[in-house]
Write a protein that holds these residues in place. Sequence first.
Motif, PDB file in Angstrom:
ATOM      1  N   GLY A  65       0.807  -1.211   0.000  1.00  0.00           N
ATOM      2  CA  GLY A  65       0.000   0.000   0.000  1.00  0.00           C
ATOM      3  C   GLY A  65       0.839   1.258   0.000  1.00  0.00           C
ATOM      4  N   ILE A  66       1.917   1.263   0.783  1.00  0.00           N
ATOM      5  CA  ILE A  66       2.781   2.440   0.865  1.00  0.00           C
ATOM      6  C   ILE A  66       3.473   2.693  -0.466  1.00  0.00           C
ATOM      7  N   LEU A  67       4.006   1.640  -1.064  1.00  0.00           N
ATOM      8  CA  LEU A  67       4.703   1.812  -2.347  1.00  0.00           C
ATOM      9  C   LEU A  67       3.736   2.188  -3.467  1.00  0.00           C
ATOM     10  N   THR A  68       2.552   1.615  -3.447  1.00  0.00           N
ATOM     11  CA  THR A  68       1.558   1.981  -4.443  1.00  0.00           C
ATOM     12  C   THR A  68       1.182   3.446  -4.312  1.00  0.00           C
ATOM     13  N   ALA A  69       1.136   3.925  -3.071  1.00  0.00           N
ATOM     14  CA  ALA A  69       0.799   5.332  -2.826  1.00  0.00           C
ATOM     15  C   ALA A  69       1.867   6.277  -3.362  1.00  0.00           C
ATOM     16  N   ALA A  70       3.065   5.758  -3.644  1.00  0.00           N
ATOM     17  CA  ALA A  70       4.123   6.613  -4.185  1.00  0.00           C
ATOM     18  C   ALA A  70       3.695   7.265  -5.491  1.00  0.00           C
ATOM     19  N   GLY A  71       2.912   6.535  -6.296  1.00  0.00           N
ATOM     20  CA  GLY A  71       2.425   7.121  -7.540  1.00  0.00           C
ATOM     21  C   GLY A  71       1.547   8.323  -7.276  1.00  0.00           C
ATOM     22  N   ALA A  72       0.689   8.219  -6.273  1.00  0.00           N
ATOM     23  CA  ALA A  72      -0.172   9.351  -5.917  1.00  0.00           C
ATOM     24  C   ALA A  72       0.648  10.485  -5.335  1.00  0.00           C
ATOM     25  N   THR A  73       1.692  10.139  -4.585  1.00  0.00           N
ATOM     26  CA  THR A  73       2.551  11.175  -4.024  1.00  0.00           C
ATOM     27  C   THR A  73       3.274  11.930  -5.128  1.00  0.00           C
ATOM     28  N   GLY A  74       3.739  11.199  -6.150  1.00  0.00           N
ATOM     29  CA  GLY A  74       4.364  11.860  -7.285  1.00  0.00           C
ATOM     30  C   GLY A  74       3.406  12.791  -7.980  1.00  0.00           C
ATOM     31  N   GLN A  75       2.159  12.343  -8.112  1.00  0.00           N
ATOM     32  CA  GLN A  75       1.135  13.203  -8.706  1.00  0.00           C
ATOM     33  C   GLN A  75       0.930  14.443  -7.845  1.00  0.00           C
ATOM     34  N   LEU A  76       0.889  14.261  -6.540  1.00  0.00           N
ATOM     35  CA  LEU A  76       0.700  15.372  -5.611  1.00  0.00           C
ATOM     36  C   LEU A  76       1.816  16.397  -5.737  1.00  0.00           C
ATOM     37  N   ILE A  77       3.056  15.912  -5.873  1.00  0.00           N
ATOM     38  CA  ILE A  77       4.202  16.814  -5.950  1.00  0.00           C
ATOM     39  C   ILE A  77       4.247  17.547  -7.277  1.00  0.00           C
ATOM     40  N   PHE A  78       4.027  16.813  -8.368  1.00  0.00           N
ATOM     41  CA  PHE A  78       4.265  17.373  -9.694  1.00  0.00           C
ATOM     42  C   PHE A  78       3.068  18.098 -10.303  1.00  0.00           C
ATOM     43  N   LEU A  79       1.855  17.646 -10.030  1.00  0.00           N
ATOM     44  CA  LEU A  79       0.712  18.173 -10.762  1.00  0.00           C
ATOM     45  C   LEU A  79       0.500  19.678 -10.568  1.00  0.00           C
ATOM     46  N   PRO A  80       0.446  20.197  -9.335  1.00  0.00           N
ATOM     47  CA  PRO A  80       0.293  21.650  -9.201  1.00  0.00           C
ATOM     48  C   PRO A  80       1.482  22.403  -9.792  1.00  0.00           C
ATOM     49  N   LEU A  81       2.698  21.836  -9.658  1.00  0.00           N
ATOM     50  CA  LEU A  81       3.885  22.469 -10.221  1.00  0.00           C
ATOM     51  C   LEU A  81       3.807  22.511 -11.740  1.00  0.00           C
ATOM     52  N   VAL A  82       3.392  21.398 -12.349  1.00  0.00           N
ATOM     53  CA  VAL A  82       3.267  21.337 -13.805  1.00  0.00           C
ATOM     54  C   VAL A  82       2.240  22.354 -14.293  1.00  0.00           C
ATOM     55  N   ALA A  83       1.096  22.421 -13.609  1.00  0.00           N
ATOM     56  CA  ALA A  83       0.051  23.357 -14.018  1.00  0.00           C
ATOM     57  C   ALA A  83       0.534  24.801 -13.912  1.00  0.00           C
ATOM     58  N   ILE A 133      -6.831  14.574  -4.992  1.00  0.00           N
ATOM     59  CA  ILE A 133      -7.190  13.160  -5.098  1.00  0.00           C
ATOM     60  C   ILE A 133      -5.976  12.305  -4.740  1.00  0.00           C
ATOM     61  N   GLY A 134      -4.794  12.759  -5.196  1.00  0.00           N
ATOM     62  CA  GLY A 134      -3.564  12.057  -4.847  1.00  0.00           C
ATOM     63  C   GLY A 134      -3.271  12.083  -3.362  1.00  0.00           C
ATOM     64  N   VAL A 135      -3.583  13.196  -2.696  1.00  0.00           N
ATOM     65  CA  VAL A 135      -3.363  13.291  -1.248  1.00  0.00           C
ATOM     66  C   VAL A 135      -4.176  12.226  -0.525  1.00  0.00           C
ATOM     67  N   PHE A 136      -5.463  12.176  -0.842  1.00  0.00           N
ATOM     68  CA  PHE A 136      -6.325  11.221  -0.153  1.00  0.00           C
ATOM     69  C   PHE A 136      -6.050   9.790  -0.603  1.00  0.00           C
ATOM     70  N   ASP A 137      -5.531   9.637  -1.824  1.00  0.00           N
ATOM     71  CA  ASP A 137      -5.167   8.306  -2.283  1.00  0.00           C
ATOM     72  C   ASP A 137      -4.039   7.717  -1.452  1.00  0.00           C
ATOM     73  N   VAL A 138      -3.108   8.552  -1.027  1.00  0.00           N
ATOM     74  CA  VAL A 138      -2.020   8.058  -0.178  1.00  0.00           C
ATOM     75  C   VAL A 138      -2.601   7.403   1.067  1.00  0.00           C
ATOM     76  N   ALA A 139      -3.515   8.117   1.737  1.00  0.00           N
ATOM     77  CA  ALA A 139      -4.135   7.566   2.945  1.00  0.00           C
ATOM     78  C   ALA A 139      -4.957   6.326   2.618  1.00  0.00           C
ATOM     79  N   GLY A 140      -5.727   6.394   1.515  1.00  0.00           N
ATOM     80  CA  GLY A 140      -6.588   5.274   1.172  1.00  0.00           C
ATOM     81  C   GLY A 140      -5.812   4.028   0.791  1.00  0.00           C
ATOM     82  N   THR A 141      -4.715   4.186   0.071  1.00  0.00           N
ATOM     83  CA  THR A 141      -3.950   3.022  -0.375  1.00  0.00           C
ATOM     84  C   THR A 141      -3.172   2.392   0.775  1.00  0.00           C
ATOM     85  N   VAL A 142      -2.608   3.224   1.639  1.00  0.00           N
ATOM     86  CA  VAL A 142      -1.921   2.680   2.814  1.00  0.00           C
ATOM     87  C   VAL A 142      -2.914   1.942   3.706  1.00  0.00           C
TER      88      VAL A 142
END
Length: 423
Positions: free
Chosen positions: A141-159, A279-288
Motif C-alpha cells: 500500500g505504501i509503495l503503491t501510494a508513491a504514484g499518488a505522491t508523485g502526482q501530488l508533488i508534480f501536478l500543481p507544479l506542472v500546471a 485526489i492524490g493526497v487522499f489516495d495516499v491515505a486510502g492506499t496505505v
Amino acid sequence: MQVRTRVLHRAWLVAGVAFVTLIGAAGFRAVPSVLIDPLHEEFGWSRATIAAAVSINLVLFGLFSPFAAALMDRVGMRRVVSGALVLVAAGSGLTVFMTESWQLLLCWGVLVGLGTGSMAMTFVATVTGRWFVRHRGLVSGILTAAGATGQLIFLPLVAALATAHGWRTPALVVAVAALAVVPLVLLMLRDYPADVGTTAYGASPDEPAAVTGPASGSSVARALRMLRDASRTSTFWLLAGGFAICGMSTNGLIGTHFVSAAHDHGMPPTTAASLLALIGVFDVAGTVLSGWLTDRIDPRALLGAYYTLRGLSLLILPSLLAPHTEPSTWVFIVFYGLDWIATVPPTVALCREQFGADGPVVFGWVFAAHQLGAALAATGAGAIRDSLGDYRLAFYLAGGLCVLAALFSISIRGRNIALTRST
C-alpha cells in the motif's frame, strides 16, 4: 547497564528507495492531463490525437510490465530501474523539440511508456515479495501510494509552470527529476536480502530462503509462459477483467481528462489540477489503509467494496462539476481519492495467494490489462468529447463498468493455484 540499540532492517531502506523511485516515475504521468489543452492550442492537434499518445504510453506501461518483472529476475532490479528512469527522462526531455504529432507518439508514448512500464506495480510486487514476509500488504500500500505522491508533488507544479512559462518547462523539470533518482537507485537498491547478508523482514529462521540468484532462460519466454499457464484459470480472467475496468475508471478517464472536463464547466485549469492533486493526497491515505486492511480482510471483499463505491462516485460526478468548487465537489474529491488505487494491494495479494512465487509476473499481466483498459478509456473519452461536446457519457459508462468489476472480484474462488514452471 548495557543499552541495546535497534538497527533498522535493510528491507525498509530498499522500500524507501523504491518509494522515491516510483515518485520520480509518477512525475511524467502527471503531465499529460495538464498539457492536453496547451498542446491543442499550439499545434492544433485534436484531443483524440493527444490522448492517443497517452494511450500508447498506458498500453506500453502495462504490456511491458510482466516482461520487466521477468527481466528483474534475470538481470536485477537495480539495472532495470536505473535504465527505466533514463528512458523516462529522454522521452520527457525530447518533447520540447517536437513539431509533428508522430514525435509526440514516440516520446510521450513509446519512450516514456517503456520506461514507466519497467517501474510499474510489478516493481512493487517484486520488492515486497523478495524483501518482506511480515507487513507485505502494508508495504504494498505504501509503495503503491508513491504514484499518488508523485502526482501530488508534480501536478500543481506542472500546471503553474505551464501557465506561466508554457508546456516545455514542466517537461524539462520532469526529465531532470527522473535523472536525479538514478544515483540513488545505483547506490542503495539491492536485489535480494542475501546480497547484503540478511533475510527478508519477518522471515522465520526455518522458513525456506527466497531465490537469491538470477533466473535462467529468456525473460521474454518466462513471461509468456506465465501468461499461458495463468490464462488457463478463471481467476486470472476475473482479476484481469476487474483491473482493466480499474484502469478505465482511474488513469484512463479521471487521470487524463478530469482537468479538461472541469475546464469545460468553467473551472480554471490550475484549480482543476489542484483538485486532481488532492485526489492524490487522499489516495495516499486510502492506499496505505487498503494495504493494512489487506493483511486482515479477504481481498475479494475489499475489491468488491472498492469498485462499487467508485462506480457510484463516477455516476454522480457530471452533476458536481462547476466553475467553482462546491461542498459536493470536495466530497467527491475525498471519497474518490481514498478509492483511487486502493485496489492494488488486494490484487497483488490475490496474485501471490493464487500463483505463488510466480505472482509478480502474473500480476504484471493483470496490470497490463489495467493499462489496456486505461488506454481504451483515454482515447475513447477524448473521442466522446470531440463528438458530443462533453464527457458525461464517458463518466456514466465508467461508473457502470465499475459495478461489473465488483461482481468479478467477489466471484474469485479457490486458493494456491500452482503454475507449471520449467527451467
